[in-house]
Design an enzyme around this catalytic site. Sequence first.
Site, short mmCIF file in Angstrom:
data_model
loop_
_atom_site.label_atom_id
_atom_site.label_comp_id
_atom_site.label_asym_id
_atom_site.label_seq_id
_atom_site.Cartn_x
_atom_site.Cartn_y
_atom_site.Cartn_z
N ASP A 168 0.83 -1.20 0.00
CA ASP A 168 0.00 0.00 0.00
C ASP A 168 0.86 1.25 0.00
OD1 ASP A 168 -2.40 -1.29 -0.06
OD2 ASP A 168 -2.80 -1.15 2.08
N ARG B 143 -2.51 -1.08 -8.12
CA ARG B 143 -3.85 -0.66 -7.71
C ARG B 143 -3.89 0.86 -7.88
NH1 ARG B 143 -4.31 -1.28 -1.94
NH2 ARG B 143 -4.76 -3.47 -2.26
#
Length: 330
Positions: free
Chosen positions: A129, A175
């Site tokens: 992330d 992502r």
Amino acid sequence: MMRNFFIHISNNEFLNNQAKKWGFFLGADKFIAGTTIQNVSKAVKQLNATGISCTLDNLGEFVLDKTEASKAKDKILSLLEAIEHENMDCHLSVKLTQLGLDIDQDYCILNMTEILDLAKKYNIFVNIDMEDYAHYEQTLTILLRKNYTNVGTVIQAYLYRSEDDLMDLKDVRIRLVKGAYKEDAKVAFQNQQEIDDNFLRLCKKRLLDGAFTSFATHDHHIIDELKNFVKENNLDQECFEFQMLYGFRNDLQSKLAKEGYHFCTYIPFGDDWFGYFMRRLAERPQNLNLVIKDAFYTDNNRLKRRPVITSLFIVSFATICCIKARRRKS
């Protein structure tokens, strides 16, 4: 104003502590899949049964103690074992600050390498992330893509540099998100429409480049435009997936999966959930409308007989705690 409000309270230590104490009692489990691997495994299997894959996030970040970072690493390793042994259709999302990035970069790399080694053994993808801009360069450095093919990261559309970074990462699974931290105007768009426009533009660019991408958005307007773009350009649906957060827009999640699109639900679990959830609301304050609608209304817009109070909790709980905190200071 709403965005700044949610970002501000996401960093409030008093609110975080109160949320850990009362959150699940008040209904936070609608958006956070419990605190244990057993809890999250159950949630994954339920979604898998409907054709939806998952990515799991053991919540926690900005860790400054090696003991705590080591515990987080061990829990992630146990999660990988559970995914393999229970044959779950899911991958991992990890935060480097949870694994000691703010303690020592080399220490963090050791922890991340141990995770990637086990994930590689089980053929499980790991997404790193992207956190706030202060950790941006370090995250790209620790991506370790030269040594592993089962690792990717996140690009935030609100950053001016996102397009250049996508070019550098054109062979890496990404992502794509809008961005949920408060960043300076020197590095990031501040206007929501500009962020939305850049997000959509970058999505289309990735589709044309053909590199696998997770498009993380709850905005059905953007989703519809991307679906039309794919059809108009005769693009392969195997090179992308839509992604949403656990507990948000469940009807749309099911609809997209039934339509044959690859769909992935981002499932957070653990005690340290308050900051995560507030930033999701900050990322797009309209998400609060989705929370309220899902809490009080059925899919055919009828008021539920016993609506959960999660939506009221988000605002009223935070407001009450802020008032109490101010009274204590005075």
